[in-house]
Design a protein around this motif. Structure first.
Motif, PDB file in Angstrom:
ATOM      1  N   LYS A   1       4.334   8.931  12.304  1.00 49.52           N
ATOM      2  CA  LYS A   1       5.779   8.990  12.528  1.00 49.52           C
ATOM      3  C   LYS A   1       6.112  10.062  13.556  1.00 49.52           C
ATOM      4  CE  LYS A   1      10.149   9.406  10.045  1.00 49.52           C
ATOM      5  NZ  LYS A   1      10.774  10.492  10.755  1.00 49.52           N
ATOM      6  N   ALA A   2       5.495  11.229  13.430  1.00 48.68           N
ATOM      7  CA  ALA A   2       5.747  12.318  14.381  1.00 48.68           C
ATOM      8  C   ALA A   2       5.281  11.932  15.785  1.00 48.68           C
ATOM      9  CB  ALA A   2       5.055  13.589  13.923  1.00 48.68           C
ATOM     10  N   ALA A   3       4.125  11.302  15.879  1.00 44.54           N
ATOM     11  CA  ALA A   3       3.614  10.879  17.182  1.00 44.54           C
ATOM     12  C   ALA A   3       4.528   9.830  17.799  1.00 44.54           C
ATOM     13  CB  ALA A   3       2.198  10.338  17.039  1.00 44.54           C
ATOM     14  N   SER A   4       5.025   8.929  16.987  1.00 36.25           N
ATOM     15  CA  SER A   4       5.945   7.905  17.476  1.00 36.25           C
ATOM     16  C   SER A   4       7.241   8.533  17.977  1.00 36.25           C
ATOM     17  CB  SER A   4       6.245   6.907  16.357  1.00 36.25           C
ATOM     18  OG  SER A   4       7.225   5.980  16.762  1.00 36.25           O
ATOM     19  N   ASP A   5       7.760   9.517  17.249  1.00 39.03           N
ATOM     20  CA  ASP A   5       8.980  10.210  17.672  1.00 39.03           C
ATOM     21  C   ASP A   5       8.774  10.929  19.003  1.00 39.03           C
ATOM     22  OD1 ASP A   5      10.237   9.323  15.384  1.00 39.03           O
ATOM     23  OD2 ASP A   5      10.089  11.248  14.328  1.00 39.03           O
ATOM     24  N   VAL A   6       7.629  11.543  19.163  1.00 39.82           N
ATOM     25  CA  VAL A   6       7.336  12.247  20.410  1.00 39.82           C
ATOM     26  C   VAL A   6       7.238  11.255  21.566  1.00 39.82           C
ATOM     27  CG1 VAL A   6       5.562  13.563  21.641  1.00 39.82           C
ATOM     28  CG2 VAL A   6       6.239  14.232  19.341  1.00 39.82           C
ATOM     29  N   MET A   7       6.575  10.128  21.332  1.00 41.93           N
ATOM     30  CA  MET A   7       6.444   9.114  22.385  1.00 41.93           C
ATOM     31  C   MET A   7       7.806   8.542  22.764  1.00 41.93           C
ATOM     32  SD  MET A   7       3.352   9.002  23.349  1.00 41.93           S
ATOM     33  CE  MET A   7       3.269   7.471  24.220  1.00 41.93           C
ATOM     34  N   GLU A   8       8.661   8.274  21.771  1.00 41.68           N
ATOM     35  CA  GLU A   8       9.997   7.756  22.057  1.00 41.68           C
ATOM     36  C   GLU A   8      10.810   8.773  22.845  1.00 41.68           C
ATOM     37  OE1 GLU A   8      11.816   6.606  18.384  1.00 41.68           O
ATOM     38  OE2 GLU A   8      10.380   4.987  18.036  1.00 41.68           O
ATOM     39  N   GLY A   9      10.705  10.035  22.498  1.00 45.59           N
ATOM     40  CA  GLY A   9      11.407  11.085  23.225  1.00 45.59           C
ATOM     41  C   GLY A   9      10.934  11.192  24.663  1.00 45.59           C
ATOM     42  N   ALA A  10       9.633  11.066  24.870  1.00 40.46           N
ATOM     43  CA  ALA A  10       9.086  11.140  26.223  1.00 40.46           C
ATOM     44  C   ALA A  10       9.534   9.943  27.050  1.00 40.46           C
ATOM     45  CB  ALA A  10       7.562  11.199  26.163  1.00 40.46           C
ATOM     46  N   GLU A  11       9.546   8.763  26.445  1.00 38.69           N
ATOM     47  CA  GLU A  11      10.009   7.573  27.157  1.00 38.69           C
ATOM     48  C   GLU A  11      11.488   7.689  27.504  1.00 38.69           C
ATOM     49  OE1 GLU A  11       9.075   4.157  24.823  1.00 38.69           O
ATOM     50  OE2 GLU A  11       6.922   4.409  25.060  1.00 38.69           O
ATOM     51  N   GLU A  12      12.262   8.225  26.581  1.00 42.01           N
ATOM     52  CA  GLU A  12      13.693   8.402  26.819  1.00 42.01           C
ATOM     53  C   GLU A  12      13.930   9.385  27.953  1.00 42.01           C
ATOM     54  OE1 GLU A  12      17.213  10.416  24.320  1.00 42.01           O
ATOM     55  OE2 GLU A  12      16.176   8.770  23.279  1.00 42.01           O
ATOM     56  N   ASP A  13      13.154  10.460  27.984  1.00 41.81           N
ATOM     57  CA  ASP A  13      13.298  11.452  29.048  1.00 41.81           C
ATOM     58  C   ASP A  13      12.937  10.870  30.408  1.00 41.81           C
ATOM     59  OD1 ASP A  13      14.195  13.355  27.312  1.00 41.81           O
ATOM     60  OD2 ASP A  13      12.294  14.450  27.185  1.00 41.81           O
ATOM     61  N   THR A  14      11.904  10.044  30.461  1.00 41.19           N
ATOM     62  CA  THR A  14      11.517   9.473  31.747  1.00 41.19           C
ATOM     63  C   THR A  14      12.536   8.441  32.211  1.00 41.19           C
ATOM     64  OG1 THR A  14      10.086   7.842  30.670  1.00 41.19           O
ATOM     65  CG2 THR A  14       9.056   9.882  31.421  1.00 41.19           C
ATOM     66  N   LYS A  15      13.180   7.734  31.282  1.00 42.09           N
ATOM     67  CA  LYS A  15      14.223   6.776  31.659  1.00 42.09           C
ATOM     68  C   LYS A  15      15.448   7.495  32.190  1.00 42.09           C
ATOM     69  CE  LYS A  15      12.977   3.115  28.443  1.00 42.09           C
ATOM     70  NZ  LYS A  15      13.382   2.381  27.242  1.00 42.09           N
ATOM     71  N   ASP A  16      15.782   8.655  31.598  1.00 43.29           N
ATOM     72  CA  ASP A  16      16.953   9.411  32.001  1.00 43.29           C
ATOM     73  C   ASP A  16      16.710  10.200  33.282  1.00 43.29           C
ATOM     74  OD1 ASP A  16      18.188   8.490  29.734  1.00 43.29           O
ATOM     75  OD2 ASP A  16      17.917  10.349  28.591  1.00 43.29           O
ATOM     76  N   GLY A  17      15.460  10.340  33.667  1.00 44.22           N
ATOM     77  CA  GLY A  17      15.152  11.128  34.852  1.00 44.22           C
ATOM     78  C   GLY A  17      15.192  12.616  34.617  1.00 44.22           C
ATOM     79  N   THR A  18      15.044  13.023  33.368  1.00 44.30           N
ATOM     80  CA  THR A  18      15.116  14.452  33.043  1.00 44.30           C
ATOM     81  C   THR A  18      13.755  15.046  32.771  1.00 44.30           C
ATOM     82  OG1 THR A  18      15.471  13.936  30.709  1.00 44.30           O
ATOM     83  CG2 THR A  18      17.421  14.232  32.075  1.00 44.30           C
ATOM     84  N   GLN A  19      12.723  14.374  33.167  1.00 46.75           N
ATOM     85  CA  GLN A  19      11.381  14.871  32.890  1.00 46.75           C
ATOM     86  C   GLN A  19      11.137  16.174  33.668  1.00 46.75           C
ATOM     87  OE1 GLN A  19       8.259  12.306  34.185  1.00 46.75           O
ATOM     88  NE2 GLN A  19       6.723  13.290  32.931  1.00 46.75           N
ATOM     89  N   GLY A  20      10.836  17.224  32.931  1.00 48.38           N
ATOM     90  CA  GLY A  20      10.506  18.503  33.547  1.00 48.38           C
ATOM     91  C   GLY A  20      11.695  19.327  33.971  1.00 48.38           C
ATOM     92  N   LYS A  21      12.898  18.864  33.682  1.00 51.82           N
ATOM     93  CA  LYS A  21      14.099  19.605  34.061  1.00 51.82           C
ATOM     94  C   LYS A  21      14.750  20.196  32.829  1.00 51.82           C
ATOM     95  CE  LYS A  21      15.140  16.560  37.917  1.00 51.82           C
ATOM     96  NZ  LYS A  21      16.109  15.624  38.469  1.00 51.82           N
ATOM     97  N   ASP A  22      15.441  21.299  32.993  1.00 45.05           N
ATOM     98  CA  ASP A  22      16.205  21.881  31.887  1.00 45.05           C
ATOM     99  C   ASP A  22      17.487  21.100  31.710  1.00 45.05           C
ATOM    100  OD1 ASP A  22      14.306  23.773  31.566  1.00 45.05           O
ATOM    101  OD2 ASP A  22      15.390  25.355  32.646  1.00 45.05           O
ATOM    102  N   ARG A  23      17.911  20.986  30.467  1.00 49.85           N
ATOM    103  CA  ARG A  23      19.131  20.217  30.205  1.00 49.85           C
ATOM    104  C   ARG A  23      20.304  21.105  30.170  1.00 49.85           C
ATOM    105  NH1 ARG A  23      17.202  15.700  25.861  1.00 49.85           N
ATOM    106  NH2 ARG A  23      15.579  14.940  27.138  1.00 49.85           N
TER     107      ARG A  23
END
Length: 63
Positions: free
Chosen positions: A41-63
């Motif tokens: 479950k934790a790994a799935s949550d992390v993967m979903e968060g990473a996919e969401e960040d890459t879709k939003d274009g916020t990968q590696g940026k501060d929010r």
């Protein structure tokens, strides 16, 4: 995954039965199952968060 055959799995089960005993073995199995479920479950949550960040274009940026 671990490339374990039937004979090796049987030996592991017999050793676990001798070491932990028949009363403690179901408890250990349940605890192992719960831990594995939580890990997945934790790994799935992390993967979903990473996919969401890459879709939003916020990968590696501060929010």
């Amino acid at each position: 995954m671990f490339n374990i055959g039937f004979s090796e799995a049987l030996v592991i089960c017999i050793v676990a039965l001798v070491v932990f005993g028949p009363k403690k073995l179901p408890e250990i199995g349940r605890a192992l199952g719960r831990g594995l479920r939580e890990f997945r479950k934790a790994a799935s949550d992390v993967m979903e968060g990473a996919e969401e960040d890459t879709k939003d274009g916020t990968q590696g940026k501060d929010r």
